[in-house]
Design a protein around this motif. Structure first.
Motif, mmCIF file in Angstrom:
data_model
loop_
_atom_site.group_PDB
_atom_site.id
_atom_site.type_symbol
_atom_site.label_atom_id
_atom_site.label_comp_id
_atom_site.label_asym_id
_atom_site.label_seq_id
_atom_site.Cartn_x
_atom_site.Cartn_y
_atom_site.Cartn_z
ATOM 1 N N THR A 154 13.826 69.922 -19.894
ATOM 2 C CA THR A 154 14.000 71.319 -19.697
ATOM 3 C C THR A 154 15.316 71.794 -20.126
ATOM 4 N N VAL A 155 15.550 72.833 -20.526
ATOM 5 C CA VAL A 155 16.480 73.745 -20.774
ATOM 6 C C VAL A 155 16.600 74.731 -19.825
ATOM 7 N N ASN A 156 17.933 74.753 -18.787
ATOM 8 C CA ASN A 156 17.970 75.799 -17.903
ATOM 9 C C ASN A 156 18.583 76.961 -18.839
ATOM 10 N N VAL A 157 17.761 78.115 -18.974
ATOM 11 C CA VAL A 157 18.143 79.399 -19.586
ATOM 12 C C VAL A 157 19.178 80.099 -18.987
ATOM 13 N N PRO A 158 19.205 80.505 -17.625
ATOM 14 C CA PRO A 158 20.090 81.286 -16.946
ATOM 15 C C PRO A 158 21.472 80.354 -17.184
#
Length: 212
Positions: free
Chosen positions: A192-196
């Protein structure tokens, strides 16, 4: 006389137990939980994200899209849609009710229409074929405010983000890699990629912070 003494002794014993349990359960235990919750993690405080000036811009646990004015350059990565309970808005930007549970399922014509509308809008925004838009980009998460997206969704946004920010594709790709979390225990779930967190690394700031 002995009866009175025994009676008073029982009262004292009862009050002593009450006082001890009040201190342990009512004060000691809550204090211990509070202290432990703040060891090595900021999640108890909402895991706040701060910009380069130290101003809070959001939380690493909550996915909130930074919005730009219509027609303005869009320099940031986008989260998953919130998944509206409305039958009229496929994106429901800034609508708190959009994260509420919904009964729209695989047989829902409204949901099917939402997905097609989202796919078309996202494909146009990123300049890709609609078939290249991954599933998580057009569907909401269970919580409705998931901060994470798939590496595939991040990948189709890299070109736009690099161009708007005058950065190289390689530099933005490296930033994405830095904010990509692997599978839990090495085999559970997906990357997963943490957008914030990624957007803060790109320069997302708090409006008006530090101004008089």
């Amino acid at each position: 006389m002995r009866f009175v003494q025994r009676f008073l002794g029982q009262i004292v014993a009862g009050l002593s137990v009450l006082l001890a349990l009040t201190v342990i359960v009512g004060i000691g235990y809550p204090a211990a939980v509070w202290a432990v919750s703040r060891i090595g993690s900021s999640s108890a405080e909402g895991s706040p994200l701060r910009d380069a000036n130290g101003c809070v811009v959001g939380s690493s646990l909550i996915g909130v899209d930074p919005q730009v004015e219509e027609g303005a350059p869009d320099p940031f990565f986008h989260n998953r849609v919130t998944g509206s309970v409305s039958d009229e808005d496929a994106f429901a930007v800034s609508d708190p009710a959009a994260s509420l549970p919904t009964n729209q399922g695989p047989s829902s014509e409204a949901l099917a229409a939402f997905i097609e509308e989202r796919r078309a809008v996202i494909a146009e925004r990123e300049g890709v074929d609609p078939a290249a838009v991954p599933v998580d980009a057009v569907t909401g998460s269970g919580s409705g405010i998931d901060p994470d997206i798939s590496p595939a969704y991040a990948a189709i946004q890299i070109q736009r983000v690099a161009q708007v920010n005058n950065m190289s594709v390689d530099a933005v790709t490296a930033l994405v890699a830095e904010h990509t979390d692997g599978r839990q225990l090495g085999f559970l779930g997906n990357e997963t990629v943490n957008v914030p967190e990624l957007n803060v690394a790109l320069g997302l700031t708090a409006p008006g912070c530090g101004t008089s």
